[in-house]
Design a protein around this motif. Structure first.
Motif, PDB file in Angstrom:
ATOM      1  N   ILE A 105       0.847  -1.211   0.000  1.00 16.27           N
ATOM      2  CA  ILE A 105       0.000   0.000   0.000  1.00 16.27           C
ATOM      3  C   ILE A 105       0.876   1.251   0.000  1.00 16.27           C
ATOM      4  CG2 ILE A 105      -1.788   1.292   1.230  1.00 16.27           C
ATOM      5  CD1 ILE A 105      -2.795  -1.353   2.395  1.00 16.27           C
ATOM      6  N   ARG A 106       1.954   1.237   0.804  1.00 18.97           N
ATOM      7  CA  ARG A 106       2.850   2.411   0.863  1.00 18.97           C
ATOM      8  C   ARG A 106       3.477   2.673  -0.509  1.00 18.97           C
ATOM      9  NH1 ARG A 106       4.594  -0.183   5.726  1.00 18.97           N
ATOM     10  NH2 ARG A 106       3.578   0.779   7.543  1.00 18.97           N
ATOM     11  N   ALA A 107       3.888   1.596  -1.163  1.00 22.17           N
ATOM     12  CA  ALA A 107       4.502   1.759  -2.500  1.00 22.17           C
ATOM     13  C   ALA A 107       3.484   2.330  -3.489  1.00 22.17           C
ATOM     14  CB  ALA A 107       5.023   0.411  -2.988  1.00 22.17           C
ATOM     15  N   GLU A 108       2.254   1.839  -3.414  1.00 27.73           N
ATOM     16  CA  GLU A 108       1.187   2.355  -4.288  1.00 27.73           C
ATOM     17  C   GLU A 108       0.908   3.825  -4.001  1.00 27.73           C
ATOM     18  OE1 GLU A 108      -2.475   0.209  -5.304  1.00 27.73           O
ATOM     19  OE2 GLU A 108      -1.619  -1.512  -4.242  1.00 27.73           O
ATOM     20  N   MET A 109       0.943   4.193  -2.705  1.00 28.79           N
ATOM     21  CA  MET A 109       0.680   5.597  -2.331  1.00 28.79           C
ATOM     22  C   MET A 109       1.757   6.511  -2.912  1.00 28.79           C
ATOM     23  SD  MET A 109      -0.602   5.144   1.638  1.00 28.79           S
ATOM     24  CE  MET A 109      -1.076   6.838   1.983  1.00 28.79           C
ATOM     25  N   ALA A 110       3.022   6.078  -2.786  1.00 22.55           N
ATOM     26  CA  ALA A 110       4.130   6.888  -3.308  1.00 22.55           C
ATOM     27  C   ALA A 110       4.003   7.039  -4.825  1.00 22.55           C
ATOM     28  CB  ALA A 110       5.463   6.234  -2.953  1.00 22.55           C
ATOM     29  N   ASP A 111       3.671   5.944  -5.497  1.00 20.04           N
ATOM     30  CA  ASP A 111       3.506   5.965  -6.955  1.00 20.04           C
ATOM     31  C   ASP A 111       2.350   6.879  -7.361  1.00 20.04           C
ATOM     32  OD1 ASP A 111       4.125   4.885  -9.624  1.00 20.04           O
ATOM     33  OD2 ASP A 111       2.112   3.995  -9.470  1.00 20.04           O
ATOM     34  N   PHE A 112       1.247   6.810  -6.630  1.00 18.92           N
ATOM     35  CA  PHE A 112       0.063   7.635  -6.930  1.00 18.92           C
ATOM     36  C   PHE A 112       0.412   9.121  -6.809  1.00 18.92           C
ATOM     37  CE2 PHE A 112      -3.804   9.916  -5.969  1.00 18.92           C
ATOM     38  CZ  PHE A 112      -4.793   9.283  -6.719  1.00 18.92           C
ATOM     39  N   ILE A 113       1.138   9.478  -5.743  1.00 16.55           N
ATOM     40  CA  ILE A 113       1.498  10.893  -5.512  1.00 16.55           C
ATOM     41  C   ILE A 113       2.393  11.396  -6.649  1.00 16.55           C
ATOM     42  CG2 ILE A 113       2.818  12.439  -3.986  1.00 16.55           C
ATOM     43  CD1 ILE A 113       1.807  10.622  -1.633  1.00 16.55           C
ATOM     44  N   LEU A 114       3.368  10.546  -7.069  1.00 16.38           N
ATOM     45  CA  LEU A 114       4.290  10.957  -8.131  1.00 16.38           C
ATOM     46  C   LEU A 114       3.576  11.121  -9.473  1.00 16.38           C
ATOM     47  CD1 LEU A 114       7.380   8.721  -7.270  1.00 16.38           C
ATOM     48  CD2 LEU A 114       7.280  11.223  -7.167  1.00 16.38           C
ATOM     49  N   ARG A 115       2.651  10.197  -9.766  1.00 15.75           N
ATOM     50  CA  ARG A 115       1.989  10.215 -11.072  1.00 15.75           C
ATOM     51  C   ARG A 115       0.861  11.241 -11.158  1.00 15.75           C
ATOM     52  NH1 ARG A 115      -0.648   5.972 -12.641  1.00 15.75           N
ATOM     53  NH2 ARG A 115      -0.522   4.656 -10.791  1.00 15.75           N
ATOM     54  N   HIS A 116       0.097  11.373 -10.045  1.00 14.54           N
ATOM     55  CA  HIS A 116      -1.109  12.223 -10.117  1.00 14.54           C
ATOM     56  C   HIS A 116      -0.957  13.564  -9.391  1.00 14.54           C
ATOM     57  CE1 HIS A 116      -3.512   8.952 -11.838  1.00 14.54           C
ATOM     58  NE2 HIS A 116      -2.904   8.146 -10.968  1.00 14.54           N
ATOM     59  N   LYS A 117       0.151  13.736  -8.693  1.00 15.51           N
ATOM     60  CA  LYS A 117       0.369  14.975  -7.909  1.00 15.51           C
ATOM     61  C   LYS A 117      -0.845  15.289  -7.019  1.00 15.51           C
ATOM     62  CE  LYS A 117       4.316  16.024 -10.001  1.00 15.51           C
ATOM     63  NZ  LYS A 117       4.516  14.740 -10.701  1.00 15.51           N
ATOM     64  N   ALA A 118      -1.399  14.232  -6.421  1.00 16.23           N
ATOM     65  CA  ALA A 118      -2.580  14.385  -5.541  1.00 16.23           C
ATOM     66  C   ALA A 118      -2.460  13.401  -4.384  1.00 16.23           C
ATOM     67  CB  ALA A 118      -3.861  14.104  -6.339  1.00 16.23           C
ATOM     68  N   PHE A 119      -3.295  13.626  -3.392  1.00 15.22           N
ATOM     69  CA  PHE A 119      -3.234  12.767  -2.203  1.00 15.22           C
ATOM     70  C   PHE A 119      -4.060  11.494  -2.435  1.00 15.22           C
ATOM     71  CE2 PHE A 119      -4.585  11.348   2.023  1.00 15.22           C
ATOM     72  CZ  PHE A 119      -3.346  11.254   2.630  1.00 15.22           C
ATOM     73  N   PRO A 120      -3.503  10.316  -2.157  1.00 18.39           N
ATOM     74  CA  PRO A 120      -4.205   9.043  -2.430  1.00 18.39           C
ATOM     75  C   PRO A 120      -5.176   8.670  -1.303  1.00 18.39           C
ATOM     76  CG  PRO A 120      -1.994   8.585  -1.629  1.00 18.39           C
ATOM     77  CD  PRO A 120      -2.130  10.086  -1.677  1.00 18.39           C
ATOM     78  N   ALA A 121      -6.308   9.357  -1.261  1.00 19.46           N
ATOM     79  CA  ALA A 121      -7.257   9.173  -0.148  1.00 19.46           C
ATOM     80  C   ALA A 121      -7.763   7.738  -0.057  1.00 19.46           C
ATOM     81  CB  ALA A 121      -8.432  10.133  -0.316  1.00 19.46           C
ATOM     82  N   ALA A 122      -8.066   7.110  -1.196  1.00 11.48           N
ATOM     83  CA  ALA A 122      -8.601   5.737  -1.177  1.00 11.48           C
ATOM     84  C   ALA A 122      -7.572   4.768  -0.618  1.00 11.48           C
ATOM     85  CB  ALA A 122      -9.013   5.328  -2.585  1.00 11.48           C
ATOM     86  N   LEU A 123      -6.301   4.959  -1.018  1.00 12.38           N
ATOM     87  CA  LEU A 123      -5.237   4.084  -0.519  1.00 12.38           C
ATOM     88  C   LEU A 123      -5.009   4.310   0.982  1.00 12.38           C
ATOM     89  CD1 LEU A 123      -2.742   4.377  -3.513  1.00 12.38           C
ATOM     90  CD2 LEU A 123      -3.865   2.275  -2.735  1.00 12.38           C
ATOM     91  N   GLN A 124      -5.155   5.570   1.414  1.00  9.80           N
ATOM     92  CA  GLN A 124      -5.005   5.858   2.850  1.00  9.80           C
ATOM     93  C   GLN A 124      -6.101   5.144   3.645  1.00  9.80           C
ATOM     94  OE1 GLN A 124      -6.086   9.659   4.494  1.00  9.80           O
ATOM     95  NE2 GLN A 124      -4.210   9.761   5.711  1.00  9.80           N
ATOM     96  N   ARG A 125      -7.321   5.103   3.090  1.00 14.86           N
ATOM     97  CA  ARG A 125      -8.413   4.397   3.762  1.00 14.86           C
ATOM     98  C   ARG A 125      -8.112   2.891   3.840  1.00 14.86           C
ATOM     99  NH1 ARG A 125     -11.621   8.272   1.149  1.00 14.86           N
ATOM    100  NH2 ARG A 125     -12.052   6.875  -0.619  1.00 14.86           N
ATOM    101  N   SER A 126      -7.539   2.353   2.774  1.00 14.05           N
ATOM    102  CA  SER A 126      -7.162   0.931   2.785  1.00 14.05           C
ATOM    103  C   SER A 126      -6.117   0.654   3.858  1.00 14.05           C
ATOM    104  CB  SER A 126      -6.602   0.514   1.415  1.00 14.05           C
ATOM    105  OG  SER A 126      -7.608   0.522   0.448  1.00 14.05           O
TER     106      SER A 126
END
Length: 381
Positions: A105-126
């Protein structure tokens, strides 16, 4: 941060500080409860369970927004929250299998932030759900009912019977209060006397008892005892009523003492509403993390005598306990107890505020007051 989130954070911080202070008090060898060392130890175990529950609820808010407390009465969470913890514990293993591991999940969150320049709220909930389910899964939270354990075994030299110190707990669904029970019970069943009592009339040292033992030590009565405690642990029942019921329901069990620790009410500035005077003064405390007050009551009923049983040709009566109720004390008589103690734990800053407002004598009348200051608890103030 929304107003609801801010209030929840303040509440969790306050209850964490209160339970942490109470645990310090229980584990301190200068604590008045420490004259009964095992009592303080047992209560501390249940406080740790409550702390675990609040840790779970805090994580749960990361993905679920439903959390209610009894604002106008106990100041503790409403019973529905306790039931939800228990239900989630039962399904935790299955749900965890469907959620990726924390590192993934942490790796996905880091990737999401880099690609979308936004906060990964759904991943944080997971992630919050993952942490919550891992916490719930080990079964160490304070549930609706915690089955009895035998914490001590000895022999009464006067009667020659073994006796057990047994404890259990419940979260009362009507009053929204955590309740801790401890009973000293003698056992006159022939098999247990033969097994536990040596020729010298003392506990047979040759018998290994791996304390604590889950359930009542007597295996023939353990299931019945669990059923009894689950049905007789409501706050609406007085300690005397519970002790009398126990005495009636088991021919070979003889309750000599029953203690109940009622945790609460809990008061927190800007959140609870059950005492306007306390709420008004606590709202003036400078640091919000110190704007709380925790109370608890220790109730005790004991047997002053045992009426011998009668065995006849056509009928027999079991021996019965005569429990002492202190009718000279109206409050003790109302509670159905031999004695009781009311305690209050308050941070030093909140106590100063109550004292400065001239409210401390009225609020703490009849209470033993304990002040939490710099990680220590000062009593007898």
């Amino acid at each position: 941060m929304t107003a609801e989130t801010d209030a929840a954070t303040r509440y969790f911080d306050a209850i964490a500080a209160a339970l942490g202070g109470l645990e310090i008090f229980m584990r301190d060898d200068r604590s008045p409860l420490y004259r009964h060392g095992i009592v303080a130890k047992v209560v501390a175990e249940y406080i740790a369970r409550l702390e675990k529950s609040f840790s779970c609820w805090r994580n749960r808010l990361g993905f679920m927004e439903s959390f209610r407390i009894s604002r106008a009465e106990s100041g503790f969470p409403v019973f529905q929250n306790v039931l939800e913890l228990e239900n989630d514990r039962r399904s935790a293993g299955q749900r965890l299998a469907a959620i990726p591991e924390p590192n993934e999940i942490r790796a996905e969150m880091a990737d999401f932030i880099l690609r979308h320049k936004a906060f990964p709220a759904a991943l944080q909930r997971s992630m919050a759900e993952r942490l919550y389910l891992e916490d719930v899964d080990d079964g160490s939270a304070f549930g609706p009912f915690t089955l009895a354990q035998t914490a001590k075994v000895s022999v009464n030299p006067k009667t020659g019977r073994p006796f057990y110190l047994v404890h259990w707990a419940s979260f009362d669904g009507a009053a929204n209060l955590p309740l801790i029970y401890m009973a000293t019970v003698e056992d006159s069943s022939t098999p247990m006397i033969k097994q536990l009592v040596g020729r010298d009339g003392k506990l047979d040292e040759g018998v290994e008892i791996p304390l604590p033992v889950d359930g009542l030590l007597n295996p023939e009565l353990a299931h019945r005892f669990d059923d009894f405690t689950e049905k007789n642990s409501a706050y609406s029942l007085s300690p005397a009523t519970i002790a009398v019921n126990l005495d009636k329901d088991f021919e070979t069990l003889h309750p000599k003492q029953l203690r109940r620790v009622v945790l609460g009410p809990f008061y927190s500035a800007g959140i609870t509403e059950h005492n306007s005077t306390v709420a008004e003064v606590l709202s003036k405390v400078r640091k919000v993390e110190n704007a709380w007050l925790l109370t608890w009551t220790i109730q005790e009923v004991y047997s002053k005598a045992e009426r011998p049983g009668r065995r006849g040709l056509f009928s027999s009566e079991k021996s019965t306990q005569e429990f002492f109720i202190n009718t000279d004390d109206l409050e003790a008589a109302r509670q159905g107890v031999s004695s009781y103690e009311k305690h209050a734990l308050v941070p030093h800053e909140a106590y100063q505020a109550l004292y400065a407002a001239g409210e401390s004598e009225k609020i703490f009348a009849g209470y033993k007051v304990h002040i939490l200051s710099k990680g220590q608890v000062i009593s007898d103030v």
